[in-house]
Motif scaffolding. Structure first.
Motif: not given
Lengths: 515, 172
Positions: A20, A23, A36, A209-210, A213-214, A217-218, A220-221
């Motif tokens: 990272f 990041w 979040f 970017g972070l 990505g986060s 990720a959420m 996809v989950l």
């Protein structure tokens, strides 16, 4: 002997640094928590549009949202759940990080202490969120919460008796809806405002970017493992098995073994212990920065650079021609010395007086002493590639890297280093200057190494003058566990210097900053 | 050189995905696991819920003219009625064994509030005989309210022993 908790944290940080870099999520835990929270807020607003807040309609509406529009409402519900959980995970990591690095004592007690109610506010927000689904889990939580509330001297046992079949009505949902949708989020934002009140340059968004990505990720989950409900609540039966969300609901099982009073004692005990931690033991407060108006031109750069909002600006009081002067609040000053590096008067070339005085200085480590140490180190250097290495008290141990041709000087923070001192070292016999503060992007004093890097890159005042050869300066930060990596970087820098021509003639001693 | 750079970038991004996956897995797992077993397969729950005011501890008494005269004119009430109420005692047994033995003091600064009791206990499912007694007066020997019933509890059933002052105890 390095604290094992700190060693463990630094290992985790080093692992994430591989992929990272700047990041690294561990450097952005506060902003990630905010991020979040924003995801939960947006997805929550969407869910609210379709939610039916009544005893009979809540569960059915959540099921409709989840199943009939899985591609939108279902995903939003899962995003709402997982982003809320991720927020608690980042809060836990945030607490662990500040604890491991000792960034909760001294001047930082305020952020630590105000963070504890913020954590409880987040947990309470999550609990009321689970109530709204009105499934068997909500029923279990509602009764458990009522038992806990009944233990408080204001309810006198009246809350639990609401959860008897036939007595519950829609007013209960109106109350919980109000709390979850309005009351608690407003309270949380208010508490968070207090939490960051004593910091300057506060960010509430992680690097783009972070953040992307986060969010991915959420998302996809949410698609792989959509959030689901338990069977609907029924006050005549009880669930045998519960899929608890352990991020939010971890205290409820204790009610099966302890009395509500004992659970309260544990919660309050942990809260009080966490709140007292900054004083267990108290950190000895270093003297605050001191302003010397005779050497201050009121440029306000120290005010701009102070990471803790400890410096304020006011109209000049000493009759000097300058418009402003700065004032240090000793209660807010972390004694990091970043202001000394920001002061244009921290110029070692000034030799009109025997001692070097600057506009703002640290009583425990004045800039004059830094210059004297540099002079001593320059004299002590031997060999073909003479390197002065500036370090800090919290990063890699520069004393341990000293050699015949390397002399280390440990500043309070790398942000305390005035660019003119680098130039001074190069013009007085050093072939190169290496600066080793904390790890890149991270800094014990928040912005020390960032401001230092920007000053060296001439993008922040006071800038490093062009006459200091950039290739003779190397910045390689590192934590206390990174001695080997920094030694390797130092060796490479030494080799690079060995093929450069020797620096030109000594610079004019009377020259001062161009600005 | 370009190939090495590309390779490094590939490894970096792959590692990022691995790290995101670890975080996602942790968030997913602890959002609903490990499962918590609240009741064993053969267990049910008995709940006693009572909201009731105990009897006044002392009866009203007539204030003598002499005592009234000592009071300020606006305080001269002919009857003095102490507000303090009796504690409430509740006993619940199942098959002759005690499930609850509760003595609840009236809440409030003057101990005059209504008592609220909500307690639960896990029991083995099956046929049971329940008996409940409540005394709401310190002046009364024995129990003012008594009820008993044979009930077959199904696994995961919640038996509510509810109370209201008109019907007394009701098994739901």
């Amino acid at each position: 002997m390095l604290n094992p908790v700190k060693r463990l944290y630094l290992l985790l940080e080093a692992w994430l640094n591989i992929s990272f870099k700047e990041w690294n999520p561990l450097y952005h835990l506060g902003t990630l928590t905010f991020f979040f929270f924003w995801i939960a807020l947006v997805s929550g607003v969407y869910l609210f549009l379709f939610f039916h807040g009544s005893l009979d309609g809540a569960y059915a509406s959540v099921e409709r949202i989840t199943n009939e529009q899985w591609y939108a409402g279902g995903v939003m519900r899962s995003l709402h759940r997982y982003s809320s959980d991720a927020a608690v995970a980042t809060i836990i990591l945030h607490i662990f990080r500040e604890f491991a690095l000792g960034r909760y004592r001294g001047i930082r007690w305020y952020s630590w202490v105000t963070g504890i109610p913020a954590l409880w506010m987040v947990v309470l927000l999550g609990i009321t969120g689970y109530w709204l689904v009105w499934d068997q889990l909500a029923q279990y939580l509602a009764i458990g919460s009522a038992l806990l509330m009944d233990e408080l001297p204001i309810f006198f046992g009246s809350m639990s008796s609401n959860f008897v079949d036939g007595r519950l009505n829609d007013r209960f949902f109106i109350l919980i809806e109000f709390l979850h949708l309005l009351g608690q989020p407003i309270m949380l934002i208010f508490v968070l405002w207090f939490h960051v009140r004593r910091l300057s340059n506060v960010n509430i968004m992680p690097p783009k970017g972070l953040a992307i990505g986060s969010l991915l990720a959420m998302l996809v989950l949410s698609l792989i493992k959509p959030a689901t409900s338990h069977p609907p609540a029924d006050l005549t039966t009880l669930p045998a098995v519960l899929n608890l969300d352990w991020f939010y609901l971890n205290i409820y099982p204790l009610l099966d073994y302890w009395t509500p009073g004992q659970v309260w004692a544990l919660v309050m005990g942990v809260t009080v212990l966490l709140m007292l931690m900054p004083w267990l033991p108290a950190k000895k407060k270093a003297p605050a920065a001191v302003v010397d108006l005779n050497n201050c031109n009121g440029c306000t750069q120290c005010f701009e650079d102070c990471p803790y909002d400890a410096i304020s600006v006011r109209a000049r009081t000493d009759g000097a021609r300058h418009e402003y002067e700065v004032v240090v609040d000793p209660d807010l000053c972390a004694a990091c010395g970043i202001c000394v590096g920001a002061c244009i008067s921290s110029n070692p070339f000034r030799k009109a007086e025997p001692d070097l005085h600057t506009g703002i200085d640290m009583p425990q480590f004045p800039i004059n002493e830094v210059r004297n140490l540099t002079d001593t180190a320059l004299v002590a250097l031997r060999g073909d590639t003479k390197i002065i290495m500036f370090g800090c008290q919290h990063g890699v141990d520069v004393d341990g890297l000293e050699a015949q041709d390397i002399q280390g000087i440990k500043l309070i923070c790398s942000g305390m280093l005035p660019p003119a001192l680098v130039e001074y070292a190069l013009s007085n016999g050093a072939d190169g200057v290496m600066i080793a503060g904390c790890r890149h992007t991270d800094c014990y004093c928040r912005f020390g190494n960032r401001w230092m890097e920007q000053r060296m890159a001439s993008s922040r005042h006071p800038v490093l003058r062009a006459r200091a050869e950039a290739e003779r300066i190397h910045i390689h930060g590192g934590a206390i566990t990174d001695s080997r990596a920094v030694a390797k970087a130092l060796d490479e820098f030494r080799q690079k210097l060995s093929i450069l021509e020797k620096p030109g003639p000594r610079l004019d001693e009377s020259c001062v900053e161009d600005e | 050189m370009k190939a090495v750079w590309k390779m490094n970038k590939f490894i970096k991004h792959t590692l990022q995905i691995v790290n995101y996956a670890i975080f996602m897995a942790l968030v997913w797992y602890f959002s609903a696991a490990p499962a918590y077993r609240y009741l064993e397969p053969n267990q049910a729950v008995v709940v006693i819920s009572v909201s009731h005011s105990g009897e006044l501890l002392k009866p009203c008494r007539k204030v003598s003219a002499e005592d009234l005269a000592k009071l300020a004119p606006n305080m001269r009430k002919p009857m003095d009625c102490p507000r303090e109420r009796s504690p409430i005692k509740i006993e619940v047994s199942m098959d002759g064994e005690e499930l609850f033995n509760i003595t609840a003091q009236p809440p409030g600064l003057f101990a005059d509030g209504s008592v609220n009791v909500y307690r639960s206990v896990k029991v083995t499912a099956g046929q049971h005989h329940f008996e409940v007694k409540m005394n709401d007066s310190v002046h009364l020997q024995g129990s003012r309210f008594v009820a008993s019933q044979n009930i077959k509890l199904e696994p995961a059933q919640q038996l509510l022993i509810d109370f209201n002052s008109e019907d007394g105890f009701v098994f739901k």
